[in-house]
Scaffold this motif. Structure first.
Motif, short mmCIF file in Angstrom:
data_model
loop_
_atom_site.label_atom_id
_atom_site.label_comp_id
_atom_site.label_asym_id
_atom_site.label_seq_id
_atom_site.Cartn_x
_atom_site.Cartn_y
_atom_site.Cartn_z
N ASP A 15 0.81 -1.22 0.00
CA ASP A 15 0.00 0.00 0.00
C ASP A 15 0.84 1.26 0.00
N ASP A 16 1.93 1.29 0.77
CA ASP A 16 2.76 2.50 0.83
C ASP A 16 3.37 2.82 -0.53
N PHE A 17 3.80 1.80 -1.24
CA PHE A 17 4.37 1.99 -2.57
C PHE A 17 3.30 2.50 -3.54
N LEU A 18 2.14 1.87 -3.53
CA LEU A 18 1.07 2.28 -4.44
C LEU A 18 0.59 3.69 -4.13
N TRP A 68 9.18 -0.91 1.20
CA TRP A 68 9.39 -1.18 -0.23
C TRP A 68 10.76 -0.71 -0.70
N ARG A 69 11.25 0.39 -0.09
CA ARG A 69 12.59 0.88 -0.46
C ARG A 69 13.66 -0.15 -0.06
N VAL A 78 -4.30 3.37 -8.48
CA VAL A 78 -4.40 1.94 -8.19
C VAL A 78 -4.71 1.72 -6.71
N TYR A 79 -4.11 2.55 -5.87
CA TYR A 79 -4.38 2.44 -4.43
C TYR A 79 -5.87 2.69 -4.14
N ARG A 80 -6.46 3.66 -4.84
CA ARG A 80 -7.89 3.93 -4.64
C ARG A 80 -8.74 2.77 -5.18
#
Length: 506
Positions: A55-58, A203-204, A65-67
């Motif tokens: 979710d954090d990446f999106l 994600w990083r 896409v997150y929505r």
């Protein structure tokens, strides 16, 4: 090439029985370098799917896409349909395709080490860009640099392995690259599982950890010697012979050295290998160079490996459950490759490819039926059916791992005669990366359009490729590379082309 002396493209005298040598530390170090290079490729395949489900990446790079994810039950199959998200995955492979074509002359002119080092540095830059990305452009640029690294690495490392290894270990060491790739995929899945709960920068960490094997591969390339074949090809015959004696652990290397010299002279005499491979007499090899890598990708395996977490979330799995499931499939793939290593020279290529194809078709159809009946708008899979889907997908991955996974690379690599080998291998790698790019780019859109039918789509292609193997691929088990031309002349279909060519040339 080991095993024969060449003058005009045909074997004049076999000398393989005169080869001397043993496994030396140089060979073992080469195995480690290969494992690192292969695991880099696998790590990147596995890491992207997990990251694109976080979710954090999106939220940072793909807010639309997150929505869409928040409306999961309204349209399960389309919540990840976004061309930018697909480009994040696929951009690496189009860059790899271009880099592969660039790497071929570099590897030939400057040596195998130069390409390994260049690939490692490029991968290191790409991982740094991705881990520190602040916008989509920086993210895509990082993927492109990773692709350049993969293009150079995939061109040089298998070649380095085959040239450093003693003849009796060459096949096993080449398959080690595939084993390392699958272990890299599994490692990436486990890393994603460990970083998913690290808010804001997990994600990083997943993307940045690719720098670790990249550094090791670069350092290995710096300190390892080039291959005797490369030195001889570039005119350093004495250095090549000295190195050959060192890596074989004996001074009795005259037979192998002479084969390398003869092969090098023949290779230099071929001015236009890409033009030669288009000749009618090489039609079987050209067809296999194109169709084997194409069919390998059209099994649908890369869709599962790239988007496993996304795919499982689409089916209603939670975030943690989807990453566990994808880690499980990665582990199965890694383990199944050893089945191929143990059986390929006993059962043969055709048996593994056909049996693997039949099992993959069955698994794809079963998954499609389950999703078609039990999964749809505002409907999630029950726990029992969810477990069944994971089990069937694992059986699919298992079949791929012993058949089209390693053999999609092995079969093309062993059928090319020396005069077209560089061109044939370049075509194989380029076609593989081209179709990898295409499937990675369109899969999410196909999933949205076809829904559960996506599995039937790939099952149809597997049926076609299984029939293709049964009809057109002769068994190559136990046939020396130098004698592959005789194999085509005995095949019910290809003999019409090969013999017609021979007759016309008489």
């Amino acid at each position: 090439m080991a095993g024969g002396s060449f003058t005009t493209g045909t074997v004049t005298k076999e000398r393989a029985e005169q080869y001397k040598g043993r496994v030396t530390p140089y060979v073992l170090i080469a195995c480690i370098v290969a494992a690192i290079g292969g695991s880099l490729f696998g790590y990147d395949i596995g890491i992207s799917g997990g990251v694109t489900s976080m979710d954090d990446f999106l939220e940072e790079f793909f807010p639309s896409v997150y929505r869409q994810k928040s409306h999961a039950h309204e349209n399960n199959y389309c919540k990840y349909d976004n061309q930018g998200l697909a480009a994040f995955t696929s951009s690496l492979y189009i860059a790899g395709l271009v880099a592969t074509l660039m790497a071929s002359p570099v590897t030939r002119k400057y040596g195998r080490r130069a390409s390994i080092i260049g690939g490692g540095i490029s991968f290191l830059i790409g991982s740094a860009l991705n881990a520190s990305a602040v916008n989509l452009s920086m993210l895509i640029l990082g993927r492109v640099m990773l692709g350049v690294g993969i293009g150079f690495g995939n061109q040089a490392i298998p070649l380095y392995l085959s040239e450093m290894a003693p003849t009796h270990l060459r096949g096993g060491l080449n398959m080690l690259f595939q084993v390392a790739t699958t272990l890299g995929i599994f490692t990436a899945n486990m890393v994603n599982y460990g970083t998913q709960n690290i808010k804001h920068w997990g994600w990083r960490l997943s993307l940045g950890l690719a720098a670790v094997p990249a550094i090791l591969m670069t350092m290995g390339g710096i300190f390892l010697p080039d291959t005797p074949n490369s030195l001889i090809e570039r005119g350093f015959k004495e250095k090549g012979k000295t190195l050959l004696a060192k890596i074989r652990g004996t001074d009795q290397v005259d037979a192998e050295f002479q084969d390398m010299v003869d092969a090098s002279e023949l290779a230099k005499s071929i001015k236009h290998p890409f033009r030669n491979i288009l000749e009618r007499r090489y039609r079987p090899e050209l067809v296999m160079a194109i169709f084997m890598p194409t069919f390998q990708i059209l099994t649908g395996i890369n869709s599962i490996l790239f988007y496993a977490p996304v795919l499982f979330q689409t089916m209603g799995f939670g975030g943690e459950a989807s990453l566990i499931s994808s880690a499980l499939t990665g582990g199965v793939l890694a383990g199944s490759t050893f089945i191929s290593i143990a059986t390929v020279d006993r059962l043969g290529r055709r048996v593994l490819l056909i049996s693997g194809g039949i099992q993959m078709i069955t698994c794809q159809v079963i998954v499609a039926i389950i999703l078609g009946i039990k999964f749809g708008p505002n409907q999630e899979l029950s726990k029992g059916f969810s477990i069944l889907v994971v089990v069937v997908i694992c059986l699919f991955v298992l079949a791929f791992g012993w058949s089209w996974g390693p053999l999609g690379w092995t079969v093309p690599s062993e059928i090319f005669p020396l005069e077209i080998r560089s061109a044939g291998q370049s075509i194989t790698v380029a076609v593989n990366l081209l179709f990898t790019f295409i499937i990675a780019q369109v899969f999410l859109a196909l999933l949205c359009s076809f829904k559960f039918g996506i599995f039937l789509f790939f099952a149809g292609w597997i049926a076609i490729m299984t029939i293709f193997v049964y009809m057109f691929l002769p068994e190559t088990k136990g046939i020396p590379i130098e004698e592959m031309s005789f194999m085509w002349r005995k095949h019910w279909f290809w003999k019409r082309i090969c013999l017609t060519t021979d007759d016309s040339s008489v």
